[in-house]
Structures are given as structure tokens and as C-alpha cells.
Design an enzyme around this catalytic site. Structure first.
Site, PDB file in Angstrom:
ATOM      1  N   ASP A  36     -29.242  69.300 -70.786  1.00 15.92           N
ATOM      2  CA  ASP A  36     -28.547  68.067 -70.375  1.00 15.92           C
ATOM      3  C   ASP A  36     -28.263  68.061 -68.871  1.00 15.92           C
ATOM      4  O   ASP A  36     -27.392  67.352 -68.393  1.00 15.92           O
ATOM      5  CB  ASP A  36     -27.236  67.894 -71.168  1.00 15.92           C
ATOM      6  N   HIS A 239     -51.146  74.845 -51.835  1.00 17.73           N
ATOM      7  CA  HIS A 239     -49.810  74.425 -52.285  1.00 17.73           C
ATOM      8  C   HIS A 239     -49.046  75.603 -52.895  1.00 17.73           C
ATOM      9  O   HIS A 239     -48.377  75.462 -53.919  1.00 17.73           O
ATOM     10  CB  HIS A 239     -49.912  73.264 -53.282  1.00 17.73           C
ATOM     11  N   ASP A 256     -44.733  76.029 -44.362  1.00 16.55           N
ATOM     12  CA  ASP A 256     -44.860  74.570 -44.340  1.00 16.55           C
ATOM     13  C   ASP A 256     -43.568  74.040 -44.943  1.00 16.55           C
ATOM     14  O   ASP A 256     -43.373  74.100 -46.159  1.00 16.55           O
ATOM     15  CB  ASP A 256     -46.087  74.160 -45.159  1.00 16.55           C
ATOM     16  N   ASP A 267     -42.278  67.033 -41.816  1.00 11.46           N
ATOM     17  CA  ASP A 267     -43.297  67.850 -42.507  1.00 11.46           C
ATOM     18  C   ASP A 267     -43.980  68.712 -41.440  1.00 11.46           C
ATOM     19  O   ASP A 267     -44.845  68.212 -40.718  1.00 11.46           O
ATOM     20  CB  ASP A 267     -44.297  66.902 -43.198  1.00 11.46           C
ATOM     21  N   HIS A 346     -59.124  70.332 -46.431  1.00  8.90           N
ATOM     22  CA  HIS A 346     -58.191  69.208 -46.630  1.00  8.90           C
ATOM     23  C   HIS A 346     -58.278  68.225 -45.469  1.00  8.90           C
ATOM     24  O   HIS A 346     -59.017  68.445 -44.504  1.00  8.90           O
ATOM     25  CB  HIS A 346     -56.758  69.714 -46.839  1.00  8.90           C
ATOM     26  N   HIS A 350     -51.629  62.649 -42.706  1.00  2.00           N
ATOM     27  CA  HIS A 350     -51.249  61.550 -43.611  1.00  2.00           C
ATOM     28  C   HIS A 350     -50.103  60.769 -42.997  1.00  2.00           C
ATOM     29  O   HIS A 350     -49.465  61.233 -42.052  1.00  2.00           O
ATOM     30  CB  HIS A 350     -50.852  62.118 -44.987  1.00  2.00           C
ATOM     31  N   HIS A 357     -45.769  62.233 -48.169  1.00  2.00           N
ATOM     32  CA  HIS A 357     -47.078  61.564 -48.128  1.00  2.00           C
ATOM     33  C   HIS A 357     -46.741  60.091 -48.263  1.00  2.00           C
ATOM     34  O   HIS A 357     -46.645  59.561 -49.369  1.00  2.00           O
ATOM     35  CB  HIS A 357     -47.994  62.053 -49.252  1.00  2.00           C
ATOM     36  N   GLU A 381     -52.537  68.116 -38.993  1.00  2.00           N
ATOM     37  CA  GLU A 381     -52.404  69.433 -39.610  1.00  2.00           C
ATOM     38  C   GLU A 381     -53.717  70.105 -40.008  1.00  2.00           C
ATOM     39  O   GLU A 381     -53.950  70.389 -41.179  1.00  2.00           O
ATOM     40  CB  GLU A 381     -51.502  69.322 -40.845  1.00  2.00           C
ATOM     41  N   TYR A 385     -58.674  78.640 -43.661  1.00  2.00           N
ATOM     42  CA  TYR A 385     -58.230  79.530 -44.737  1.00  2.00           C
ATOM     43  C   TYR A 385     -59.416  80.396 -45.151  1.00  2.00           C
ATOM     44  O   TYR A 385     -60.421  79.872 -45.629  1.00  2.00           O
ATOM     45  CB  TYR A 385     -57.719  78.705 -45.928  1.00  2.00           C
ATOM     46  N   ARG A 403     -52.390  77.198 -40.686  1.00  2.00           N
ATOM     47  CA  ARG A 403     -52.286  75.742 -40.522  1.00  2.00           C
ATOM     48  C   ARG A 403     -51.220  75.493 -39.468  1.00  2.00           C
ATOM     49  O   ARG A 403     -50.235  76.238 -39.381  1.00  2.00           O
ATOM     50  CB  ARG A 403     -51.911  75.059 -41.845  1.00  2.00           C
ATOM     51  N   GLU A 405     -48.989  72.173 -38.098  1.00  2.00           N
ATOM     52  CA  GLU A 405     -48.719  70.774 -38.457  1.00  2.00           C
ATOM     53  C   GLU A 405     -47.549  70.223 -37.653  1.00  2.00           C
ATOM     54  O   GLU A 405     -46.473  70.831 -37.620  1.00  2.00           O
ATOM     55  CB  GLU A 405     -48.386  70.691 -39.954  1.00  2.00           C
TER      56      GLU A 405
HETATM   57  N1  GLY Z   1     -46.335  69.639 -46.912  1.00  2.00           N
HETATM   58  C1  GLY Z   1     -47.350  68.879 -47.494  1.00  2.00           C
HETATM   59  C2  GLY Z   1     -48.362  68.493 -46.513  1.00  2.00           C
HETATM   60  O1  GLY Z   1     -48.467  69.090 -45.463  1.00  2.00           O
HETATM   61  O2  GLY Z   1     -49.082  67.550 -46.691  1.00  2.00           O
HETATM   62 MN    MN Z   2     -48.435  67.268 -44.259  1.00  2.00          MN
HETATM   63 MN    MN Z   3     -46.850  70.147 -44.600  1.00  2.00          MN
END
Ligand code: GLY
Ligand code: MN
Ligand code: MN
Length: 436
Positions: A36, A239, A256, A267, A346, A350, A357, A381, A385, A403, A405
């Protein structure tokens, strides 16, 4: 609350849908975590965007030109007993006073309200498929009117998606929104600075995550997504959110992490050496990603597209991987064969806004890549890898995942990097990690 800002947004929506139309937008429902126990409640971004209201079980109606009132909120009624348990409720009177509603009702009166409202409406702007209960209410109300058509009732002729209008509005940020996004970026930059200072071997990834969350909460923010704190080859899982591994000297740490401040997200990703100093191989790969990222940011301006950014990043990354011997062959052929995809799989970025996103179409009406406009906020970003599983790669590269970003506002003449205070040059990161 900045009621004027929310009123401006509703005005834009009213202009978009016109008279004899209504927009209907329910807030998100609370979600059970287990048993609950509920998740901390957050209204849907679209609902909050127009109302600034954060209580669950609410419904917004916008009916341009409606004589009795254009902006109507249906909300939970006051209930002293429930308020003892769950906290304050604005109630119908409260939302008129504090949220600028022209009219308000108890949410328990929704069926009757909708049936009256829809009788005098031609077009209904409502997004089907997000809320099954409301979908049913809307269709039932319309069907009930249809049944009474012979007695002279008029029936709305169209149900049009509200989402597409809202998401186009959300894509271009106002000054007020940019201010909040700068704050969200600033808090996340401080959290990443803390990662650089607290990072050392033998800590567990979740201990780094603890510092991040602490830093967010110190400023009233929450994570805008589950933080990725990935040491060593965990960074090759895009992820990765387990954050349970022990951090080993000589490896990298990819973090990240971004926060949500008053509903607006940041982000940010940085990749740093756990021991405080990059190895030769780590430097080589890092420099490629950094080059690709800086080139992409430098080119962000009105008229630019994600497609262009990605295609330049692919060229830089492919060239870089060729130079250090990870890819072999002709540059154009490698790009054509998408050889880079083993290492960079990737997109370059975005939209960023109330959602990490964020919403808004990535294509224009012709189906081509959409051009950036002032007021849009994006992430940039790129990454590389190098999975441990890759047989064709020399052992010395294996397990490196990088990465970088940043969050970037498109301005009239170029861009402004909202996370620019966070080090990303090799020397600057190493200097930030020196503990005295
Ligand atoms: N943290 C998710 C992305 O970089 O898109
Ligand atoms: Mn991102
Ligand atoms: Mn990110």
C-alpha cells in the site's frame, strides 16, 4: 507560484484550439510502489505545464470563450479527515484563489460536468491512450449525447490529440523555464563536482550515488532519472543503474546524473579516472569523445539539426578509432558499413525540458530532420564503449566506456551551455580530483 507564466501558456493553448473547442487534461494518477506504499506523487508534465497544480485526482478544462469561465479545475474536495492523514488539499475554492481557475468543482462531479460541457462543444482536444479511466469517461459522455441527438442535443464532431499542440509549446522554453533549467543544471554540476572530489578506489558505486542524491536534496531537487554510476566495464551497459559494484583503481567511473528542480530536468554525464589520473589508453579514447562533443556543441545554433550533429560525431569517432587502431580500413567505407556502431550505438542527444527525454517532434512536417530554434534545450552526449566481449579489440582497450554529456540552450546567435562550469578537459578533471 508564477501564475502569469501559467496563464500565458493557457493563452497559447486557447489560441491554438479556438472557440467552440475544449481541451481536457487529467493529471497523472498516483502509482503503487509495493503493497500500500505509493511512489512520491508527480503530476504529468503536460498537466503541470498549464496549471502549476500538483495535487492528484485533478482535471483541467480549457474552454476558450466559454461565458461561465475558460479555465476550469476539477479537484479533490476539502476533507479534514483525509487531510489529517495525507496533507493539505486546496479544494475547489483554493484553486480559484491560488491557481487562477475561473471555475472549479469537486472531481467527484466530473461525469455531470463533462456531459454538460460537451453539449455545447464542437471539437474536443483530448489525448486518448494515456488514462484508460478518463478515455472511458470521455467516450461515454459523447455516446450519451449521441443517444440524445434526436432530442436536439449537439455532439462534438471531432476528438483531436491535445498532446501534439502541448508538446510543440513545451519544446520552446520561455525565459522563466530557462531560469529553472539553469538552476537544475547548476545543482547537477555541483553534484558532479562532488563526485570528482569524493571518488576513490574501494568505494561502492552506490556510495557515490548517495552523495549525488544528497546534493540534489540539499537544493530541493530530486533525480530526474535513475543515476547511472558505472565503474569500469559497467559503463558499457548504457542504462546501467545497479550501482552496486566496488570501484577499482585504474578504471574509469562514468556518472550520468541529473536532477529535476521545480519540474525541470538536467541531464549530465562525466567520465573520470577512479585513481584521479587517466591512463594512456583512457586518455586516447577520452580525447576522441571530447573532440566529438566539443565540435558538436560548437555547431549548435538555429538551423542546425540532430542529424548533422550525429553525422559529424560519427566521422570524428570513426576517424579517432581508426587512428588508435581499433578500427581498420577506409574511412568512408567504415562509416558506410556503420563500423562505429559497435562502439557508439546511440544518438547524439535529445530535447531536454520538464522530461529528461523531452517532448516535441524530431522531424519537420516534411519528415526531414527538424532545425533547432532559439529556446530549445538539447543534450549533446557522444560516447565510446569498448565491451570486454569484443574479440577483435586489443585487451588494453577492453572495458573502457566513456560518455560526455552537457545541456545546451539554443540562442538567437548560437548556444549557451548550461552545464559549462563542470570540468571536462583531461587536465581540469585531474585537477578537480586532487584531494588536499
Ligand atoms: N540520462 C539519460 C540520457 O542521457 O539520455
Ligand atoms: Mn541524455
Ligand atoms: Mn544522461
Amino acid at each position: 507560484m508564477n501564475t502569469k507564466e501559467f496563464a500565458k501558456r493557457r493563452k497559447k493553448l486557447a489560441q491554438a484550439i479556438g472557440k467552440n473547442s475544449v481541451a481536457i487534461l487529467p493529471a497523472a494518477s498516483p502509482k503503487i510502489r509495493t503493497g500500500d506504499t505509493e511512489y512520491y506523487y508527480r503530476p504529468s508534465s503536460d498537466f503541470y505545464y498549464y496549471t502549476g497544480y500538483t495535487e492528484p485526482d485533478s482535471l483541467m478544462i480549457l474552454a476558450p470563450g466559454r461565458p461561465e469561465g475558460e479555465f476550469i479545475l476539477l479537484v479533490r474536495p476539502k476533507d479534514p479527515l483525509r487531510e489529517t492523514w495525507d496533507g493539505y488539499r486546496s479544494g475547489p475554492k483554493g484553486v480559484i484563489k491560488d491557481f487562477g481557475a475561473d471555475q472549479s468543482y469537486s472531481i467527484h462531479d466530473v461525469d455531470e460536468f463533462l456531459s454538460n460541457l460537451l453539449q455545447s462543444t464542437e471539437k474536443v482536444f483530448y489525448t486518448l491512450g494515456n488514462d484508460a479511466i478518463f478515455d472511458q469517461k470521455i467516450t461515454q459522455s459523447i455516446n450519451a449525447l449521441r443517444a440524445k441527438q434526436r432530442q436536439g442535443c449537439s455532439v462534438p464532431q471531432e476528438i483531436i490529440s491535445l498532446e501534439s499542440i502541448t508538446h510543440e509549446l513545451r519544446l520552446i522554453k520561455s525565459k522563466f523555464e530557462v531560469k529553472l533549467m539553469k538552476k537544475a543544471a547548476k545543482i547537477a554540476v555541483e553534484a558532479h563536482m562532488r563526485v570528482m572530489q569524493e571518488c576513490r578506489q574501494d568505494l561502492y558505486e552506490y556510495q557515490i550515488e548517495a552523495g549525488i542524491i544528497h546534493q540534489f536534496r540539499l537544493h530541493g531537487a530530486v533525480p530526474s532519472y535513475n543515476s547511472i554510476v558505472a565503474s569500469g566495464s559497467n559503463a558499457c551497459t548504457l542504462h546501467y543503474v545497479d550501482n552496486r559494484a566496488e570501484m577499482k583503481s585504474g578504471k574509469l567511473l562514468l556518472t550520468d546524473a541529473g536532477c529535476e528542480f521545480e519540474m525541470y530536468a538536467s541531464d549530465i554525464t562525466r567520465t573520470i579516472p577512479i585513481s584521479g589520473v587517466f591512463s594512456k589508453e583512457q586518455k586516447a579514447v577520452y580525447s576522441i569523445v571530447l573532440k566529438a562533443q566539443k565540435e558538436a556543441i560548437a555547431s549548435v545554433k538555429p538551423g542546425q539539426t540532430f542529424k548533422n550533429l550525429q553525422s559529424n560525431a560519427i566521422t570524428t569517432i570513426t576517424k579517432g578509432l581508426k587512428k588508435i587502431g581499433i578500427l581498420k580500413g577506409n574511412l568512408n567505407q567504415l562509416i558506410e558499413k556503420e563500423a562505429y556502431k559497435t562502439f557508439y550505438m546511440h544518438g547524439i542527444g535529445h530535447w531536454l525540458g520538464m522530461d529528461v527525454h523531452d517532448v516535441g517532434s524530431y522531424n519537420n512536417k516534411k519528415g526531414d530532420a527538424r532545425e533547432f530554434e532559439p529556446g530549445m534545450v538539447i543534450t549533446v552526449e557522444p560516447g565510446i564503449y569498448i565491451s570486454k566481449k569484443l574479440k577483435q579489440v586489443d585487451n588494453k582497450w577492453k572495458g573502457i566506456g566513456i560518455r560526455i554529456e552537457d545541456d545546451v540552450l539554443v540562442t538567437k546567435n548560437g548556444n549557451e551551455v548550461l552545464s559549462s562550469k563542470l570540468p571536462k578537459e583531461i587536465a581540469d578533471i585531474e585537477a578537480a580530483m586532487v584531494t588536499v
